[in-house]
Enzyme design. Structure first.
Site, PDB file in Angstrom:
ATOM      1  N   CYS A   2      11.142  21.602   4.489  1.00  0.00           N
ATOM      2  CA  CYS A   2      10.820  21.369   2.786  1.00  0.00           C
ATOM      3  C   CYS A   2       9.764  22.527   2.337  1.00  0.00           C
ATOM      4  CB  CYS A   2      10.467  20.345   2.566  1.00  0.00           C
ATOM      5  SG  CYS A   2      11.544  18.709   2.877  1.00  0.00           S
ATOM      6  N   ARG A  27      12.676  28.776   6.186  1.00  0.00           N
ATOM      7  CA  ARG A  27      11.951  27.475   6.575  1.00  0.00           C
ATOM      8  C   ARG A  27      12.985  26.619   6.743  1.00  0.00           C
ATOM      9  NH1 ARG A  27       6.156  26.521   5.108  1.00  0.00           N
ATOM     10  NH2 ARG A  27       7.014  24.493   5.234  1.00  0.00           N
ATOM     11  N   TRP A  74      14.788  19.584   3.294  1.00  0.00           N
ATOM     12  CA  TRP A  74      15.310  19.434   4.689  1.00  0.00           C
ATOM     13  C   TRP A  74      15.493  17.959   4.873  1.00  0.00           C
ATOM     14  CZ3 TRP A  74      13.930  17.586   9.610  1.00  0.00           C
ATOM     15  CH2 TRP A  74      14.662  18.258  10.588  1.00  0.00           C
ATOM     16  N   ASN A 100       6.812  17.314   0.215  1.00  0.00           N
ATOM     17  CA  ASN A 100       7.057  17.615   1.640  1.00  0.00           C
ATOM     18  C   ASN A 100       6.372  16.544   2.343  1.00  0.00           C
ATOM     19  OD1 ASN A 100       8.122  19.822   0.642  1.00  0.00           O
ATOM     20  ND2 ASN A 100       6.509  21.462   1.730  1.00  0.00           N
ATOM     21  N   GLY A 101       6.986  16.222   3.609  1.00  0.00           N
ATOM     22  CA  GLY A 101       6.242  15.191   4.381  1.00  0.00           C
ATOM     23  C   GLY A 101       6.943  13.804   4.430  1.00  0.00           C
ATOM     24  N   GLU A 488      14.354  29.520  27.698  1.00  0.00           N
ATOM     25  CA  GLU A 488      13.901  30.087  26.304  1.00  0.00           C
ATOM     26  C   GLU A 488      15.544  30.717  26.147  1.00  0.00           C
ATOM     27  OE1 GLU A 488      12.309  29.761  24.021  1.00  0.00           O
ATOM     28  OE2 GLU A 488      12.385  31.610  22.884  1.00  0.00           O
ATOM     29  N   LYS A 492      17.738  29.946  22.482  1.00  0.00           N
ATOM     30  CA  LYS A 492      18.118  30.842  21.696  1.00  0.00           C
ATOM     31  C   LYS A 492      19.350  30.995  21.246  1.00  0.00           C
ATOM     32  CE  LYS A 492      14.663  31.634  20.370  1.00  0.00           C
ATOM     33  NZ  LYS A 492      13.489  31.091  20.391  1.00  0.00           N
ATOM     34  N   GLU A 495      20.408  27.767  19.424  1.00  0.00           N
ATOM     35  CA  GLU A 495      20.126  27.793  18.318  1.00  0.00           C
ATOM     36  C   GLU A 495      20.829  28.669  17.214  1.00  0.00           C
ATOM     37  OE1 GLU A 495      15.390  27.541  17.567  1.00  0.00           O
ATOM     38  OE2 GLU A 495      15.841  29.080  18.883  1.00  0.00           O
ATOM     39  N   HIS A 511      22.232  21.461  43.017  1.00  0.00           N
ATOM     40  CA  HIS A 511      21.953  20.020  43.020  1.00  0.00           C
ATOM     41  C   HIS A 511      22.761  19.414  41.915  1.00  0.00           C
ATOM     42  CE1 HIS A 511      19.036  20.511  46.296  1.00  0.00           C
ATOM     43  NE2 HIS A 511      18.858  21.215  45.521  1.00  0.00           N
ATOM     44  N   LYS A 611      12.083  26.475  10.187  1.00  0.00           N
ATOM     45  CA  LYS A 611      11.269  27.246  10.874  1.00  0.00           C
ATOM     46  C   LYS A 611       9.983  26.628  11.355  1.00  0.00           C
ATOM     47  CE  LYS A 611       9.598  31.081  12.482  1.00  0.00           C
ATOM     48  NZ  LYS A 611       9.936  31.311  13.493  1.00  0.00           N
TER      49      LYS A 611
END
Ligand code: F6R
Length: 616
Positions: A2, A27, A74, A100-101, A488, A492, A495, A511, A611
């Site tokens: 947010c 964000r 968000w 926000n929160g 990583e 990427k 995402e 395995h 973000k």
């Protein structure tokens, strides 16, 4: 996650608010809204989707006024709907709030308010806070700003959880009130105008003079000035800070996406992470920000590295580097787990928290938990004004410049660079020889030029990426330092292209993961010229024997051997094992980027992602 921007002054608020919301887009959000005070009434417009959707909706029903607040949401509590988008009204319809929160005890408060006759139009936790503030204000005999501040204080006493809020009231034209606990808020000081935002990038086009609010503070702003007090009602000390970030820093330049711009910025960001931090004379790193003497550093018996997502992957590489170069037992822990574990930590345990934004709620909670237990806790942050940077006992700034693309790129390579510096420093006050120290320094100094060489591979990597873009599943393999690079690389790709991708330590393949290998499942092996090169080749053979296509990320000099077993080979410059992760990960950033572009995905705003994840 947010975002908030508020404006009060002489100009029309709406264009400033919409432009600020645009700058907060990175964000991550799913709906947006604005509220302004216009002729003694509050006008609200909200829309699901992009800021452009909101702009279009407003175009049909224009909004005037020189005081306003706005928000990108968000979703956490309640679906992505217009009703759930902010701002939210109180019962009177005269007060609007953006938040926000997370209000953790909202359910019981809502029940209580409903019993009193309050009616809610959304499923959000935020609307409860609007009603609480409105109720407190309506109980007051006065209709003044100070009565509203008192009402906000009263309401905030009742809630648990986190908030950064901005409030306007129809009877208080020309006033915005903000408060924070756990969610950042920054005040922007202009001439005859003031701004309130969750992120400085929203206001940097208007002013460079800002005040970062602390937790438990309330700010009242109007066109002429502002006051900051604590939640208890005492005056608060504050500093006016000059923001260094320029308007250009937060722009895309000539690049089609922030992510691509930021991939290309890595020569500079790694150079800046190293700048002034290498001592040739003593063959070590100079990290004054740690605020620790050599004696204190020498007494460190254990290191814990914590962070989330990409920062956690950087931490994993740091674990190898610190254990190898400094021989200190090191452990990585997800920040979200750290807080709930009872890790056996002696008083000589040193904790590092890694966070680009410096605002990730899980990482902040880990920092606070570590400090609560009395451990020295250092930050590796990019955002110098962030809560984590401010609350750490010391640390190392990344100096990577603003990272706007949701997928982290340059912050990862800066974190790995800094962890290598930390490993060098800790090693040199223990067993690492001066000649080894000098060799590491020479390698670090050669790194930016090698990154430059990886950047020249862009077209080649793009061509490979396009050939594999239709795959539904991809596997990423690496060993030792490059196991986290495999994780990583897979992150990427997931995402930004939504392809199911997983990273593994190469030898783990047999395995279990090998069951996934077939003609349609490409495997990407990071196989540099290191002690395990031939072991990696054997793992590649195992995939090839089962018909799986293989892309090899190798180092120059090993191209011929890799070409014998791989379908495609990308060759990065040769480097010591502790630095190949930086070069290999940049190649994988291009790979993910060009697959996402080929699939026409929204690279800078991947679905569901934020973000800066400011909720736990
Ligand atoms: C991945 C990504 C996230 C972040 C994570 C931590 O591309 O961006 O996984 O790395 O949310 O964020 P910071 O570093 O801001 O604490």
């Amino acid at each position: 996650m947010c975002g908030i921007i508020g404006y009060v002054g002489r100009s029309q608020a709406l264009p400033i608010l919409l432009e600020g919301l645009k700058r907060l887009e990175y964000r991550g959000y799913d709906s947006a809204g604005v509220a302004t005070i216009e002729e003694g009434c509050i006008t609200v417009r909200k829309e699901v989707g992009r800021i452009e959707d909101l702009r279009r909706a407003i175009g049909q029903h224009p909004v005037g006024g020189t005081t306003g607040i706005s928000h990108t949401r968000w979703a956490t509590h309640g679906k992505v709907t217009q009703e759930n988008a902010h701002p939210h009204f109180d019962r009177s319809g005269k007060m609007a709030l953006v938040h926000n929160g997370v209000i953790e005890n909202y359910a019981s408060l809502r029940t209580q308010l409903e019993e009193e006759g309050h009616q809610f139009v959304s499923q959000t936790d935020t609307e409860v806070l609007s009603h609480l503030i409105g109720r407190a204000f309506d109980r007051s005999a006065e209709r003044t700003t100070s009565a509203m501040v008192t009402a906000i204080r009263e309401a905030l006493q009742l809630v648990s959880g986190t908030y950064g809020i901005a409030v306007i009231h129809a009877e208080l034209p020309g006033v915005i009130i903000g408060a924070r606990r756990g969610s950042p808020l920054v005040l922007g000081i202009g001439k005859g105008e003031h701004f309130l935002a969750s992120d400085v990038s929203a206001i940097v086009g208007h002013t460079r003079d800002v005040v970062y609010l602390n937790d438990y503070e309330i700010v009242v702003l109007n066109g002429e000035g502002f006051t900051i007090t604590t939640l208890e009602g005492n005056g608060a000390d504050y500093n006016v800070t000059k923001v260094e970030m320029t308007d250009e820093d937060v722009g895309k330049g000539d690049y089609p996406h922030y992510m691509l711009k930021e991939i290309h910025e890595q020569v500079r960001s790694v150079t800046d992470a190293l700048r002034g931090r290498l001592s040739h004379e003593e063959a070590t790193a100079k990290l004054g920000g740690l605020n620790m003497t050599n004696a204190a550093l020498r007494s460190v018996e254990r290191v814990i590295l914590t962070g989330c997502g990409t920062a956690f992957h950087a931490a994993m590489i740091g674990e190898y580097a610190i254990e190898t170069l400094a021989q200190i037992p090191t452990e990585c822990e997800f920040a979200s787990e750290f807080r709930y574990r009872n890790l056996p930590m002696t008083k000589d345990t040193l904790v590092f928290v890694l966070s680009q934004s410096g605002e990730t709620a899980d990482t902040l909670a880990a920092l606070r938990e570590s400090k609560r237990k009395g451990h020295r806790t250092l930050g590796i942050c990019n955002n110098v004004a962030s809560t984590i940077a401010r609350e750490s006992d010391g640390g190392v700034y990344m100096h990577a410049g603003p990272e706007i693309g949701v997928a982290a790129t340059k912050s990862f390579t800066s974190q790995v660079t800094i962890l290598t510096l930390i490993a060098l420093l800790l090693g040199r006050i223990r067993n690492l020889s001066s000649s080894d120290g000098s060799r590491i320094i020479a390698e670090l100094e050669a790194l930016p030029a090698k990154i430059e060489q990886v950047l020249t591979l862009e077209a080649e990597i793009a061509a490979v990426a396009r050939r594999y873009a239709q795959a539904k599943v991809m596997l990423f393999m690496g060993r030792q330092y490059n196991y986290p690079v495999a994780l990583e690389g897979a992150l990427k790709l997931k995402e930004i292209s939504y392809i199911a991708a997983s990273g593994y330590a190469s030898a783990e393949l047999k395995h279990g993961v090998i069951a996934l290998v077939n003609e349609e499942t490409p495997s990407i092996f990071i196989a540099p010229n290191d002690a395990l090169f031939h072991k990696n080749l054997s793992n590649i053979e195992e995939v090839k024997a089962r018909g799986g296509p293989v892309i090899g990320i190798g180092t120059q000099g090993k191209g011929a051997e890799l070409s014998l077993v791989c379908d495609d080979v990308i060759l990065i410059p040769d480097a010591p094992e502790y630095l190949t992760p930086i070069l290999a990960s940049i190649a994988l950033q291009f790979f993910a980027y060009y697959i996402a572009v080929e699939l026409e995905c929204d690279v800078d705003k991947p679905r569901n992602l934020a973000k800066s994840v400011t909720v736990e």
